[in-house]
Design an enzyme around this catalytic site. Structure first.
Site, PDB file in Angstrom:
ATOM      1  CG  ASP A  82      -2.108   0.904   1.094  1.00 37.35           C
ATOM      2  OD1 ASP A  82      -2.334   1.445  -0.007  1.00 37.35           O
ATOM      3  OD2 ASP A  82      -2.825   1.091   2.092  1.00 37.35           O
TER       4      ASP A  82
ATOM      5  CG  HIS B 167      -0.402   1.988  -9.195  1.00 38.30           C
ATOM      6  ND1 HIS B 167      -0.588   1.640  -7.864  1.00 38.30           N
ATOM      7  CD2 HIS B 167      -1.487   2.729  -9.536  1.00 38.30           C
ATOM      8  CE1 HIS B 167      -1.733   2.160  -7.441  1.00 38.30           C
ATOM      9  NE2 HIS B 167      -2.298   2.821  -8.427  1.00 38.30           N
TER      10      HIS B 167
ATOM     11  CG  LEU C 290       9.395 -16.893  -3.837  1.00 42.72           C
ATOM     12  CD1 LEU C 290       9.575 -16.825  -2.316  1.00 42.72           C
ATOM     13  CD2 LEU C 290       9.711 -15.516  -4.443  1.00 42.72           C
TER      14      LEU C 290
END
Ligand code: IPE
Ligand code: IPE
Ligand code: MG
Length: 243
Positions: free
Chosen positions: A22, A39, A133
């Protein structure tokens, strides 16, 4: 030892870290840039954080990239966020696959543009046998949506009421097969869950930082993990007596 920087000095590394990424908008605003630039900067940060996970030995990473509520943002921003996901798949998939990253998607793909949807499905399929991962991307994800979806499927499968257990519900969630998050991080100073992993994070440790997501680098990740390592997880039991 606290405050040190070497890996081996972190006593307990979380197996699964989930992040509410955020603060992109405020990061951009503070620089006089459009929100979408925030973004993009947030997306550039992913590589650093993934590298940090590798160095720390974190096996599962879940990233909240687009919530079911984010559809309510201005159309241009929504379009920009969709475009970013597509660009990331186009430009990073081959490399992620080479690095042994398994990509998973959590959320509902149906509402996405068919081309983007196919790209996500392809990325998941291509990387499904990787295990260095496990990277879950929460995109068009909402915790309540996920639980509603699970309940519908449980009913459709005619599961007997007594067979509906904690474990069974977990298996019907988008995260089926993924262990619950040990540590949930939220950047940008907001202190709320915003519909993220509401079932899975029942006993997660939470870490909040005022740092905006594009600035959340490896050092910040390490700080969060160090803090986690100092916590005592009790699960409703009594404290372990200290020597
Ligand atoms: C998080 O950054 C990214 C998404 C929700 C897609 P925000 O866009 O929420 O940034 P702020 O909270 O407005 O600063
Ligand atoms: C949560 O952030 C969603 C993502 C990070 C994808 P928001 O910025 O959308 O959440 P609120 O509106 O502050 O609760
Ligand atoms: Mg926000």
């Amino acid at each position: 030892m606290e405050g040190t920087t070497n890996n081996h000095e972190i006593e307990r590394v979380p197996n699964h870290v989930a992040i509410i990424m955020d603060g992109n908008g405020r990061w951009a605003l503070s620089r006089g840039l459009p929100r979408i630039a925030g973004h993009r900067a947030g997306t550039d940060n992913l590589r650093r954080v993934m590298e940090g996970c590798g160095e720390l030995g974190i096996k599962y990473l879940t990233l909240y990239a687009f919530s079911t509520e984010n559809w309510g943002r201005p159309e241009e921003e929504v379009r920009g966020l969709m475009g970013i996901l597509e660009d990331v798949i186009d430009s990073e998939l081959a490399e992620l696959n080479r690095e042994g990253v398994q990509l998973r998607h959590i959320g509902i793909l149906e509402r996405l543009d068919p081309i983007l949807r196919e790209k996500v499905i392809h990325a998941v399929e291509l990387t499904k046998n990787n295990n260095k991962l496990i990277l879950n991307i929460a995109f068009n994800y909402g915790g309540r949506d996920e639980i509603v979806h699970a309940i519908r499927n449980i009913i459709e499968d005619q599961i007997a009421p007594n067979d509906v257990t904690d474990e069974l519900v977990s298996r019907y969630l988008f995260t089926s097969g993924v262990p619950d998050p040990d540590l949930v991080i939220r950047t940008s100073g907001e202190l709320r869950i915003s519909n993220f992993l509401i079932w899975q994070a029942a006993y997660a440790e939470w870490y909040f930082t005022p740092v905006y997501w594009p600035d959340f680098d490896k050092t910040e990740l390490r700080k969060a993990v160090e803090e986690y390592s100092r916590r005592e997880r009790r699960y409703g039991l009594v404290m372990t007596p200290h020597a």
